[in-house]
Design an enzyme around this catalytic site. Structure first.
Site, PDB file in Angstrom:
ATOM      1  CB  ALA A  60      -0.919   0.007   1.214  1.00  0.00           C
ATOM      2  N   GLY A  61       0.398   2.282  -0.629  1.00  0.00           N
ATOM      3  CA  GLY A  61       1.161   3.525  -0.674  1.00  0.00           C
ATOM      4  C   GLY A  61       0.274   4.678  -1.065  1.00  0.00           C
ATOM      5  N   GLY A  62       0.891   5.804  -1.376  1.00  0.00           N
ATOM      6  CA  GLY A  62       0.132   6.982  -1.736  1.00  0.00           C
ATOM      7  C   GLY A  62      -0.654   6.806  -3.018  1.00  0.00           C
ATOM      8  CE  LYS A  80       1.356   0.433  -8.948  1.00  0.00           C
ATOM      9  NZ  LYS A  80       2.368   1.394  -9.482  1.00  0.00           N
ATOM     10  CG  ASP A 170       9.035   6.374  -6.235  1.00  0.00           C
ATOM     11  OD1 ASP A 170       9.578   6.775  -5.181  1.00  0.00           O
ATOM     12  OD2 ASP A 170       7.906   5.843  -6.254  1.00  0.00           O
TER      13      ASP A 170
END
Length: 208
Positions: A60-62, A80, A170
């Site tokens: 999970a992330g932004g 995703k 990133d």
């Protein structure tokens, strides 16, 4: 006159309801054909992930969550599901990842299997990496060395050998995934950008 107005209003409400009911099956025309990428329906991915069960969350992330899934033919995938698709952030990342990942093909770069672009859903489908990411699994020194070299090869390809050249922007442990053999695979191209060509190269191209 009143009957006609009433009919048009009823038809508008009916069409609106129909749109809501069928929203998972509608695909944007501009994304119907993207090379060899498979165009999934939202329903297919919903079934594959057991309705995006929290038990299937891989990360999970932004950007949103990544879910473990199993397609009807038995293929294991990572899905995703981007959030903020109505705003600009989710849509921008979705299109950036589609465009960038189609430019770069390398054994140490995560490849995209397909996508879903329903009106209020943006999903990307990748191969399932059985060993997770570097963030979740670091083993002995030899394995760490193998991972480091694999990630470096992937980034070298992006920066120097890919045409056009790309910069990932990133790179972190969570974005370096590991396959069945702990081979490093660089993923998540949502922030990637093309490397501008030097002016002198442009001048040389014009002269040639």
């Amino acid at each position: 006159m009143l009957i006609a107005v009433g009919f048009l209003y009823w038809r508008r409400i009916k069409n609106k309801k129909q749109t809501i009911l069928d929203i998972s099956e509608v695909q944007e025309e501009g994304l119907m054909k993207l090379g060899n990428l498979r165009n999934f329906t939202f329903r297919e991915l919903q079934v594959a992930t057991d309705n995006f069960s929290s038990n299937n969350i891989l990360g999970a992330g932004g950007f949103g969550n990544v879910y473990k899934g199993k397609l009807r033919d038995g293929t294991m995938v990572a899905v995703k599901r981007l959030k903020d698709v109505i705003g600009t952030a989710g849509e921008s990342q979705f299109r950036t990842e589609l465009e960038m990942i189609s430019l770069a093909v390398h054994r140490n770069l995560l490849h995209l299997m397909g996508y879903c672009a329903a009106p209020v859903q943006r999903l990307l489908v990748y191969p399932y990496m059985s060993n997770g990411s570097v963030a979740s699994r670091l083993r002995d020194w030899n394995t760490r060395k193998k991972i480091a070299i694999g990630a470096a090869r992937g980034l070298l390809y992006l920066h120097e050998q890919c045409d056009p050249k790309l910069i990932h922007r990133d790179v972190k442990a969570a974005n370096i995934l590991l396959d069945d053999y702990c081979e490093a695979v660089v993923g998540d191209f949502g922030l990637a950008k093309l490397i501008p060509m030097p002016w002198n190269s442009l001048d040389q191209d014009r002269r040639e």
